[in-house]
Design an enzyme around this catalytic site. Structure first.
Site, mmCIF file in Angstrom:
data_model
loop_
_atom_site.group_PDB
_atom_site.id
_atom_site.type_symbol
_atom_site.label_atom_id
_atom_site.label_comp_id
_atom_site.label_asym_id
_atom_site.label_seq_id
_atom_site.Cartn_x
_atom_site.Cartn_y
_atom_site.Cartn_z
ATOM 1 N N HIS B 80 38.988 44.420 33.802
ATOM 2 C CA HIS B 80 40.070 45.599 34.018
ATOM 3 C C HIS B 80 41.040 44.846 34.324
ATOM 4 O O HIS B 80 41.627 43.649 34.529
ATOM 5 C CB HIS B 80 39.891 46.765 35.575
ATOM 6 C CG HIS B 80 39.933 45.733 36.564
ATOM 7 N ND1 HIS B 80 41.378 45.242 37.277
ATOM 8 C CD2 HIS B 80 38.804 44.778 37.830
ATOM 9 C CE1 HIS B 80 40.940 44.323 38.834
ATOM 10 N NE2 HIS B 80 39.975 44.201 38.613
ATOM 11 N N ASP B 185 42.666 38.424 40.309
ATOM 12 C CA ASP B 185 41.301 39.617 39.815
ATOM 13 C C ASP B 185 42.158 41.036 38.698
ATOM 14 O O ASP B 185 43.373 41.400 39.526
ATOM 15 C CB ASP B 185 41.798 39.725 41.232
ATOM 16 C CG ASP B 185 40.953 41.546 41.722
ATOM 17 O OD1 ASP B 185 40.229 42.015 40.681
ATOM 18 O OD2 ASP B 185 40.915 41.709 42.861
ATOM 19 N N GLU B 214 41.722 50.400 37.917
ATOM 20 C CA GLU B 214 40.056 49.702 38.867
ATOM 21 C C GLU B 214 40.429 49.735 39.792
ATOM 22 O O GLU B 214 39.581 50.244 40.870
ATOM 23 C CB GLU B 214 39.454 48.334 37.889
ATOM 24 C CG GLU B 214 38.471 47.751 38.446
ATOM 25 C CD GLU B 214 38.246 47.195 39.891
ATOM 26 O OE1 GLU B 214 36.894 47.044 40.405
ATOM 27 O OE2 GLU B 214 39.663 47.510 40.237
ATOM 28 N N HIS B 328 44.131 39.649 46.190
ATOM 29 C CA HIS B 328 44.590 41.056 46.945
ATOM 30 C C HIS B 328 46.354 40.550 47.861
ATOM 31 O O HIS B 328 46.581 40.805 48.333
ATOM 32 C CB HIS B 328 44.647 42.624 47.551
ATOM 33 C CG HIS B 328 43.101 43.202 46.361
ATOM 34 N ND1 HIS B 328 42.714 43.942 46.474
ATOM 35 C CD2 HIS B 328 42.585 42.577 44.653
ATOM 36 C CE1 HIS B 328 41.594 44.170 45.493
ATOM 37 N NE2 HIS B 328 42.155 43.351 45.036
#
Lengths: 354, 362, 333
Positions: B80, B185, B214, B328
């Site tokens: 993604h 990520d 995503e 994150h």
């Protein structure tokens, strides 16, 4: 609009709970009958209307979606002639005590939602809003009559009659669905005087309030190139003051966010500015809370736009909306569709929005 | 298992070129639903490497390489492009913007961070109330989102508008054995797929999906999976390593993955029960080539596989992640070796993959 | 039919690892169907009959999988840490036993509890398989297991077992396949996988089957236990025809059709409104352009515990109801 206003008022007097949209679908079908070339009902009960375009075949298709289901209650058990209920959709139990409803039993029964006094409830409930599992619906009939007329699974809908407030505002239950369906209908009416190139599919979807089953399924066979979703959004008013709420009389709101195709948003914004419509931009950071969430990911994906009609007191029996906002929403959609050239899709590629 | 000679090639390695690509991808901003900047890099990189490129209505990049021979196996690879971040929702004072969080971000990671906002990447900060002005006990409570603002300075009045996105402003860097950056990520996955396309196996039809959205519900992958209709899907992502000491000194039993232990092969996560046939195949390939790997601990979370394996009549799917700490947040830390081994595992697996892997019933 | 039920409920098939149960079912139905297929997610799909005038393609679904556990870590002393597969209730676990796919048995224990009034979370529990060290432990991260509990008839009609959810549906479906002699419908019986983890098997099977009507067979909550969940359903009062659950509203036309069929047969039925949980019917309803869907439920007590209890007569009547439904044209009015 008066024609449309009568239609809207009629919608507001009908039940049409999620999963049981028959009554409202019949009335919408009647209204659309003269405005479209073809009417169909999907396997789940969504209403599909086709207004053929004037462009050469094969014509591209634009889908206009508004959900026609409403929130309400359902009978779960009968106790001493009183009914216990559960919610269909997001019902705030705090607005229920004293609310007039209709129980759709073997015949329609007028009834009221009753809250038992604290001393008949668990101690944990004392002084608190009575939760749904302890509320009762009272038809005023004897236990024996209720046993004959009502069964588990019967629907209970709000029974407030629509009322006009000052300043062109209409209030009533299930305006949530009514306003959006009326806007799509207004668009169809406006289109009668125009010659759009594209085929227009108007879809009144089912079950938006619970599973979006209508939005997830109707586009699968119709396969539109674009979908425009109309739904209500929060109007500024008591309890709704932050960025998620918008002024009445400033509709429609143009949604922006992951559920919305950025280039189509841009086309709408440009058009609204050209037409001098005071459209605000509504940020939708993730889930738009509308049918676009479902429609966008059908099959290979469908580019979506979301138009919001500001509405006060959402999901109460006294939702309020300004008629002008409905009219403008329908009109903007019609103007947009009329201007869509046959090669419109080539002009709204993802890259162009960046 | 496979008729292909698995030792007839050299395993790829991560060098300066690959690091430069990852740096470019990590520093680009692509909040879910607004991945254009990353998409542009991807399109630029894969141009000329593939037979067909489609940008679909959600913004996924679908790149197809046709396999040689009759009826080649159709293998979907997905990573993604989007990252978690912020959407501005209202300017409530000049240059001060209220914002919403896009994707899963722990609010405790926001105060005191540098951000970049809008297409122009305007520098901004997320401040916090001075410690001197705090009420008693106030520092025991997380600062709610409603009292946080993105501040681009008073001269920024009107420069941004509701709907604009913002991201952490962390510059990519390499430190010793590690790479550090925001949005690793899943830019690690994106970079891996680009590297695979540069040396693709010829016997397979590769359907490479650089997906969108995503982090807000696997939405790009859902339509990409439907459009590509693959025989098998392999999803590349990056997954957390919680391999830190436990407060009481007991054995850490909930680490998810450990950095430095190689690519993480998924078994069961919150969205997918990975196909046991593919898990076994990957483990065998890794062992044969001496590539270290680990199994991600079964548990929650998920990857694009969650959407892809449920498309149409079902797609046998497996996910592989590069492990990394502090996902994150403003900066993720990943071991370069883990990325190398991930690239090698995917490369070796694709060269050894054929229909026989699906011969047995699941 | 009790022997069949016993055979199915005692087999192990946690979500995603249903092979053993699938093989049992395959052997039972093979002589009675036209075609059998196993799809990408492991669901067993069996075709029976073809569409005659007035008939439709009908998908019927019962799920093979049961809730279970999966190992997440083996610690240095050989204790197996785990996480649930599906909605396992922590309070049903302590002192229970599990059996892993490789045959290893274990008992569930927990860390010392500070407060006995509070149920520990799964992160505080572990499975003791009798190992003394990590090296010695026959279980590895990623190994799946199911709860280990025998079938028992509590009385003539009340049956208790783990995995009644939904092996009872599987047993009913197998029995329906055997008893149905003729039908105007093209019947597609799906024994789905991964229902307990968001209906995944039925989602892909429904797409592949492309039915015109969908019916699931599953258990539902029974409201007839002391101070239990408030619900009108009770054991022994017949199959429950689902009006709605937390994930779906049944097609009202199909509900009416089912009620009419029960009335023709003279068997008792109940109407079901379930506040939590859903079934394969939801997945069928939203596939492709939409499919009218409903569910025949068997009321069951203590769902998602190792001892689920139901009434045998409800099971028998569910078979009768489905044979009647599927053996005739399904016209939705």
């Amino acid at each position: 609009m008066t024609e449309n206003q009568d239609f809207l008022k009629r919608l507001l007097t009908l039940p049409g709970l999620s999963g049981f949209e028959d009554p409202v679908r019949k009335v919408i079908a009647e209204e659309w009958q003269t405005l479209v070339d073809e009417l169909k009902v999907s396997p789940l009960g969504s209403l599909h209307g086709l207004k053929r375009g004037y462009g050469p075949e094969p014509r591209p298709r634009v889908l206009l979606a508004a959900h026609m289901d409403a929130i309400g209650l359902m009978v779960t058990s009968i106790q001493e002639g009183l009914l216990r209920v559960t919610a269909i959709g997001g019902v705030d139990p705090r607005i229920l005590p004293g609310t007039p409803v209709t129980v759709h039993g073997r015949r329609d029964l007028p009834a009221w939602v009753a809250a038992p006094p604290d001393h008949l409830l668990p101690p944990s409930q004392a002084g608190k809003p009575v939760s749904l599992e302890y509320l009762l619906v009272d038809t005023g009939l004897s236990a024996q009559e209720v046993a004959e007329l009502v069964r588990v699974g019967d629907l209970v809908s709000f029974n407030t009659q629509p009322v006009e407030l000052s300043g062109g505002v209409i209030a009533g239950h299930s305006l949530d669905k009514g306003a959006s369906v009326a806007a799509v209908t207004e668009c169809l009416r406006t289109l009668q005087q125009m010659k759009p190139g594209w085929d227009v599919w108007t879809v009144a979807t089912v079950q938006e309030e619970i599973t979006m089953a209508g939005a997830l399924t109707s586009p699968f066979d119709l396969r539109p190139q674009i979908a425009i979703v109309v739904d209500v959004t929060f109007a500024k008013g008591p309890g709704a003051s932050d960025y998620r709420a918008f002024e009445m009389d400033k509709g429609p709101m143009l949604g922006v966010g992951p559920n919305i195709h950025p280039a189509i948003f841009q086309s709408f914004k440009t058009l609204a500015e050209e037409l001098d419509l005071p459209c605000a931009v509504e940020p939708m950071p993730a889930h738009s809370g509308t049918d676009a969430f479902g429609i966008q990911v059908v099959a290979e994906g469908i580019p979506c736009m979301v138009l919001g009609i500001p509405l006060r007191y959402m999901h109460t029996p006294v939702e309020a909306v300004m008629l002008k906002d409905i009219r403008r929403t329908g009109w903007l959609m019609a103007q947009f569709i009329a201007r869509m050239e046959m090669n419109f899709m080539e002009k709204v590629r993802m890259e162009d929005a960046e | 298992m496979s008729t292909h000679n698995t030792h007839a090639f050299e395993l790829p390695v991560i060098g300066a070129e690959q690091i430069a690509l990852l740096e470019k991808l990590s520093n680009a901003v692509g909040i879910s639903g607004d991945e254009g900047e990353v998409r542009k890099i991807v399109l630029d990189e894969i141009k000329g490497l593939v037979d067909q490129i489609i940008v679909d209505s959600l913004g996924n990049v679908l790149a197809i390489c046709n396999g040689e021979g009759p009826d080649p196996l159709r293998v979907m690879l997905a990573a993604h492009m989007d990252e978690v971040g912020f959407m501005l929702v209202e300017e409530d004072a000049p240059g001060l913007y209220a914002f919403a969080v896009v994707g899963g971000v722990d609010l405790r990671h926001l105060p005191g961070k540098m951000v970049q906002a809008g297409k122009q990447h305007l520098p901004g900060v997320i401040g916090a109330k001075p410690i001197h002005l705090q009420e008693k006990d106030e520092n025991g409570r997380a600062i709610p989102l409603t009292s946080l603002r993105i501040d681009i300075g008073p001269g920024g009045k009107g420069k941004l508008k509701p709907g604009d996105r913002a991201a952490f402003a962390t510059a990519f860097q390499q430190v010793g054995p590690s790479i550090i950056g925001k949005a690793l990520d899943d830019r690690l996955g994106v970079a891996t797929l680009i590297e695979i396309l540069k040396r693709r196996p010829r016997q397979l039809t590769l359907q490479v999906a650089f997906t969108v959205q995503e982090e807000v519900g696997l939405r790009g992958a859902r339509v990409a999976g439907y459009a590509l209709n693959p025989d098998i899907a392999i999803i590349l992502d990056s997954t957390p390593s919680y391999d830190l000491p436990v407060w009481d000194g007991e054995e850490n039993i909930r680490y998810n993955t450990r950095i430095g232990c190689g690519p993480a092969i998924y078994t069961v996560d919150g969205a997918t029960i990975n196909d046991p046939r593919l898990i076994k195949f990957l483990a065998q390939i890794a062992e044969r080539h001496g590539i270290p790997f680990q199994f991600r601990q079964p548990g929650g979370g998920g990857t694009d596989a969650g959407a892809i394996h449920k498309t149409r009549g079902g797609v046998p799917s497996v996910s592989i992640s590069v492990p990394g700490r502090y996902q994150h947040t403003a900066a993720q830390i990943t071991r370069t070796d883990d990325w190398t081994h991930t690239l090698q595992l995917v490369y070796a697996a694709l060269h050894g993959l054929d229909r026989s892997v699906l011969a047995a019933e699941r | 039919m009790k022997a069949l039920i016993k055979k199915f409920v005692e087999a192990a098939g946690p979500s995603g690892f249903e092979n053993a149960v699938r093989d049992l079912v395959k052997a039972e139905i093979a002589p009675y169907v036209d075609r059998i297929e196993v799809d990408a997610l492991g669901s067993l799909i069996a075709w029976k009959g073809s569409r005659q005038p007035g008939g439709k393609r009908v998908m019927i679904s019962a799920h093979l999988d049961e809730i279970g556990v999966i190992a997440t870590h083996v610690d240095q002393n050989g204790f197996v840490r785990f996480t649930p597969l599906g909605a396992v209730r922590p309070h049903t676990c302590l002192g229970g036993r599990v059996i892993f796919q490789n045959g290893t048995r274990g008992v569930i224990g927990s860390e010392r509890l500070e407060d006995l009034a509070r149920t520990p979370g799964f992160e505080q529990m572990f499975i003791d398989v009798g190992a003394a060290s990590r090296e010695d432990c026959p279980v590895r991260t990623g190994d799946a297991g199911s709860f280990d509990r025998d079938f028992v008839a509590l009385s003539e009609n009340r049956l208790a077992a783990k995995a009644m959810d939904d092996r009872i549906g599987v047993a009913v479906q197998v029995e329906v396949i055997r008893q149905l002699k003729a039908s105007p419908n093209e019947l597609v019986f799906v024994f789905s996988t991964q229902e307990e983890v968001m209906l995944r098997g039925a989602t892909t099977a429904a797409y592949a089957v492309d039915p015109e009507i969908g019916i699931s067979i599953d258990v539902t909550v029974s409201g007839d236990t002391p101070r239990g969940i408030k619900m009108e359903t009770a054991l022994g009062k017949g199959p429950a025809i689902k009006v709605r659950d937390a994930g779906m509203i049944s097609d009202p036309r199909l509900v009416r059709h089912m009620c009419a069929a029960a009335e023709r047969l003279g068997i008792p039925v109940q109407l079901e409104i379930l506040e939590g949980g859903t079934t394969d019917a939801r997945a069928i309803q939203t596939t492709r352009a939409g499919v009218p869907a409903g569910c025949v439920s068997i009321p069951c007590r203590y769902i998602h515990s190792p001892s689920e209890v139901l009434d045998y007569q409800d099971v028998i009547n569910s078979v009768k109801l489905l044979v009647e439904l599927l053996g005739h044209p399904i016209d939705l009015q």
